[in-house]
Design a protein around this motif. Structure first.
Motif, PDB file in Angstrom:
ATOM      1  N   ASN A  95       0.834  -1.187   0.000  1.00 45.01           N
ATOM      2  CA  ASN A  95       0.000   0.000   0.000  1.00 45.01           C
ATOM      3  C   ASN A  95       0.877   1.249   0.000  1.00 45.01           C
ATOM      4  O   ASN A  95       1.791   1.370   0.803  1.00 45.01           O
ATOM      5  CB  ASN A  95      -0.882  -0.028   1.255  1.00 45.01           C
ATOM      6  N   THR A  99      -2.685   6.649   0.953  1.00 46.48           N
ATOM      7  CA  THR A  99      -3.666   6.378  -0.096  1.00 46.48           C
ATOM      8  C   THR A  99      -4.431   5.096   0.218  1.00 46.48           C
ATOM      9  O   THR A  99      -4.081   4.346   1.128  1.00 46.48           O
ATOM     10  CB  THR A  99      -2.996   6.211  -1.476  1.00 46.48           C
ATOM     11  N   GLU A 101      -4.728   2.747  -2.178  1.00 45.36           N
ATOM     12  CA  GLU A 101      -4.368   1.947  -3.340  1.00 45.36           C
ATOM     13  C   GLU A 101      -3.101   1.144  -3.070  1.00 45.36           C
ATOM     14  O   GLU A 101      -2.270   1.519  -2.247  1.00 45.36           O
ATOM     15  CB  GLU A 101      -4.155   2.834  -4.567  1.00 45.36           C
ATOM     16  N   PRO A 148      -6.472  -3.080  -6.810  1.00 42.10           N
ATOM     17  CA  PRO A 148      -5.727  -1.923  -6.295  1.00 42.10           C
ATOM     18  C   PRO A 148      -6.418  -1.179  -5.161  1.00 42.10           C
ATOM     19  O   PRO A 148      -5.762  -0.417  -4.451  1.00 42.10           O
ATOM     20  CB  PRO A 148      -5.577  -1.021  -7.533  1.00 42.10           C
ATOM     21  N   ARG A 149      -7.737  -1.395  -4.965  1.00 41.84           N
ATOM     22  CA  ARG A 149      -8.411  -0.732  -3.840  1.00 41.84           C
ATOM     23  C   ARG A 149      -7.984  -1.421  -2.547  1.00 41.84           C
ATOM     24  O   ARG A 149      -8.436  -2.512  -2.221  1.00 41.84           O
ATOM     25  CB  ARG A 149      -9.928  -0.799  -4.020  1.00 41.84           C
ATOM     26  N   TYR A 150      -7.120  -0.760  -1.798  1.00 38.89           N
ATOM     27  CA  TYR A 150      -6.472  -1.375  -0.641  1.00 38.89           C
ATOM     28  C   TYR A 150      -7.251  -1.087   0.639  1.00 38.89           C
ATOM     29  O   TYR A 150      -7.712   0.034   0.875  1.00 38.89           O
ATOM     30  CB  TYR A 150      -5.049  -0.843  -0.498  1.00 38.89           C
TER      31      TYR A 150
END
Length: 263
Positions: A95, A99, A101, A148-150
């Motif tokens: 990550n 962010t 992402e 990618p959405r972390y």
């Protein structure tokens, strides 16, 4: 290909940007002492790996203090031989600080220990040869199961978000499943396999006020992917290094578990 290029560019920017895996998330130069310890542990790990016939192993490190949850290791990655050169690389999801992402990174062994770990210790999970070979094929397409959405506390059986250990776990599932490890596969299929084969996540007790504070102040923390009843009871299920190790052992795929530390 665009996402792969983005991940490779992110790797080149490791010396400039900051990724989240250690204790702190702030931009500061690494100290000479920290660099020396990272290289020393990496050298010890490399010697151990070179003495084996392994192609892929799973590494666990102590990036942050997880003792309040009864856990020791916070982050896992794959170490694999970079054929034909034969170098050992670590491929893992990280990550980017500040962010929500993540990207997939390829790093040298020393880099794996350079982002402010709590202790210079590494867990090495050695797998059966057939699973190693299938993982080597799966790792050639690292973005296939990457989201990618972390979310640091992502629910392991939801595809809404993903954390670093969840990416590793789903990649492991893709290598275990029958068929070509490189064939198209969705995260839901990998999660279904894990559930059907007895994967049990670790349960963290996180009370309401702590959850609310984390959600408000941290871009990379969310709880809305967790089952409502368990969430309201403060029972947050996450993929952890320990739960991954227990699952591999339960599946009969674990040859040996080793811990390496600095003297």
């Amino acid at each position: 290909m665009i996402r792969l290029a983005r991940a490779l560019v992110a790797t080149l920017l490791l010396g400039i940007g900051i990724v989240q895996a250690g204790q702190n998330c702030e931009e500061k130069p690494i100290t000479l002492d920290a660099a020396s310890k990272a290289f020393s542990l990496a050298s010890k790990l490399r010697d151990r790996l070179e003495a084996s016939n392994d192609e892929v192993v799973i590494l666990g490190r102590i990036g942050r203090d997880m003792s309040r949850y009864g856990l020791r290791y916070s982050h896992a990655g794959y170490a694999w031989r970079d054929h034909p050169k034969g170098r050992w690389l670590v491929r893992h999801a990280l990550n980017r600080c500040g962010t929500a992402e993540s990207d997939i990174y390829d790093e040298g062994l020393a880099n794996f220990f350079m982002d402010d770990p709590l202790y210079y210790e590494v867990l090495v999970l050695r797998l059966k040869p057939e699973l190693q070979s299938r993982l080597a094929l799966a790792l050639k397409q690292p973005l296939r199961l990457h989201e990618p959405r972390y979310n640091l506390v992502a629910y392991p059986f939801s595809s809404q978000y993903q954390n670093s250990n969840q990416w590793l776990l789903e990649t492991l599932a893709s290598a275990e499943m029958p068929g070509d490890p490189g064939s198209p596969l969705g995260r839901e299929q990998a999660q279904r396999w894990l559930r059907q084969n007895g994967y049990l996540p670790s349960t963290l007790y996180i009370p309401t006020l702590t959850r609310l504070g984390g959600r408000i102040t941290r871009a990379n923390i969310a709880f809305d992917d967790h089952p409502f009843g368990r969430r309201m009871a403060g029972q947050i299920d996450v993929a952890t290094v320990e739960s991954i190790a227990a699952y591999i052992d339960k599946q009969g795929e674990l040859i040996k578990q080793e811990v390496l530390t600095l003297p």
